[in-house]
Design an enzyme around this catalytic site. Sequence first.
Site, short mmCIF file in Angstrom:
data_model
loop_
_atom_site.label_atom_id
_atom_site.label_comp_id
_atom_site.label_asym_id
_atom_site.label_seq_id
_atom_site.Cartn_x
_atom_site.Cartn_y
_atom_site.Cartn_z
N LYS A 1 -35.88 -15.14 30.94
CA LYS A 1 -36.27 -15.54 29.59
C LYS A 1 -36.60 -17.03 29.57
CE LYS A 1 -35.62 -11.47 27.80
NZ LYS A 1 -35.83 -10.80 29.08
N ASP A 2 -37.41 -17.43 28.58
CA ASP A 2 -37.86 -18.81 28.46
C ASP A 2 -36.69 -19.77 28.32
OD1 ASP A 2 -39.80 -16.85 27.31
OD2 ASP A 2 -41.09 -18.61 27.28
N LYS A 3 -36.94 -21.02 28.72
CA LYS A 3 -35.94 -22.06 28.50
C LYS A 3 -36.03 -22.61 27.08
CE LYS A 3 -34.37 -26.68 29.72
NZ LYS A 3 -34.55 -27.90 30.53
#
Length: 594
Positions: free
Chosen positions: A339-341
């Site tokens: 998942k995105d930061k």
Amino acid sequence: MEEDTDFRIRFSSLCFITDHVGFHGTIKSSPSDFVVIEIDEQGQLVNKTSDEPIYKVNKILPGPNNLAKKTKLDPQNLSFEERSNQEVSTLAGCSGDDQNYEPGSEKEDTIEDGTSKGEEENIDVLGSLLDEKTNELLNQFACDVKEKWNSKTELIGPSPEFSLGRILDKNQRAILHSAIRQKFPFLITVGKNSEIVVKPNLEYKELCHLVSEEEAFDFLKYLDAKKENSKFTFKPDINKDHRKAVHHFINKKFGNLVETKSFPGPNYSADNPNVVITVRFREKAHKHRKRSLPECQERKVIYTAFTLRKENLEMFEAVGFLAIKLGVIPSDFSYAGLKDKKAITYQAMVVRKVAPERLKNIEKEIEKKRMNVFNIRSVDDSLRLGQLKGNHFDIVIRNLKNQINDSANLRERILEAVENVMNKGFVNYYGPQRFGMGRKVHTDQIGLALLKSEMVKAVKLFLTPEDLDDPVNRAKKYFLQTEDAKGTLSLMPEFKVRERALLESLHRFGVTEEGCIQAWFSFPHSMRIFYVHAYSSKIWNEAVSYRLATYGSRVVEGDLVCLDEDIDDEHLPSSKVHLVTEEEESANTYAIHQ
């Protein structure tokens, strides 16, 4: 979207252009502007609180004695050196009950329990399967090997061998292999067309240069027994360089079978910095060995599932922090996707060897790291990458404006863009998050180096700095200039979990091809293959751009189409997949969305 202004320059292969005008905007101005919620295989959003009880007991649980022995050392009580090792190592931990680290002292978890009984059984096995003459010659051969080693006499010429003759029964051969190695760990056995040949074990001799003969003897017996969930502990050692040499030897010779870790020894203090090296089998090393049902039930591993919410936190940093708090290693965690930061993300995760109650107990501690866990429950297995239906996105677009030289009403342009996506769809390119936001090195370049087995290059690409003057990039620059892993580690900030893990291993194994292979294995499996996936993603982007540039949105001969529009699964049954013919192309039978 203007998440990265030079994205088109860096990824010129993404060249599919439509007549759609569109508009400009900025995403990810703050983490709350980008909310990602995983959709599980049942089509449910994972951020929903489960209706079932928080703690659901597995059908089969390990025995109470096994559970009691698995208490982990608290990482907060470790020295700086050992905390660093904990981040790098692939060993989960050792029993908090251990007071005596002498080999053979542990009664349930180690292979040494009941040693004398096992030796008697080996003698009986050898006596029952070998005739008296062969048995005597085997013992004499073993004595000769030990005497030559003890006399420091170098073996001249080829290594001596002793043949037990041909043994046609496969089960008898297997029993003999094990019995000989258990009785004589300083020997190895080799099978040649039903014949068993016995030779000196040179690895035993090499290990005796590092540890006592007793420890080497016991360690190789432990290794051959392959008792799952067991561990072997060497004697306490205050010499860090010596411990490093032992780690290096075991990982070099047996790294595909076992993993090592250092822990503070009994009465550890600044004045008495004794540390012990503990060895355990890698989890999957014996996965395919046949076992009876009661044995499988007794050894069943605990798996705890939960939903992880994180904010503005890199995936691997989050997993590393959780691992330290729970006393396990990053590879004990499994998940369906990264998942995105710079976002608020919700995703399903599973951790091995941690009971639900233990995970519940750290909720307050991890909140400080912008993480939360909920939907905590027992499950029967780990997660696999791709084991999800998809992701649900809530995206805020800011700083809206028209394209240059576009005088149309901005609101109309936005509504037109929404309608265009709804009616015509979009090219499902992999975006910049898959390749990294760096200007100098992209993750696909590292993936290509890995595929070509250029491990030193892959590691150096990973540690290549950007043109920024900050602690992280200064540390990376220092490494490329000096290849001094230990010095770089002292410069690398604590929060850079991946970089520190790699540098710890490079310090241990060296910046050589083999050392870089070992260092790469300090990463969890999901991270190691991420870079290869990134290169695959680049190939996909280039292929789809070429296809669309060549044929546009026409469905042409040779395309594969889905015949059932109600199917919403990438794993289609073959009966639903159709190969387009020349006649169907001419008749425009199928549309691009199929």
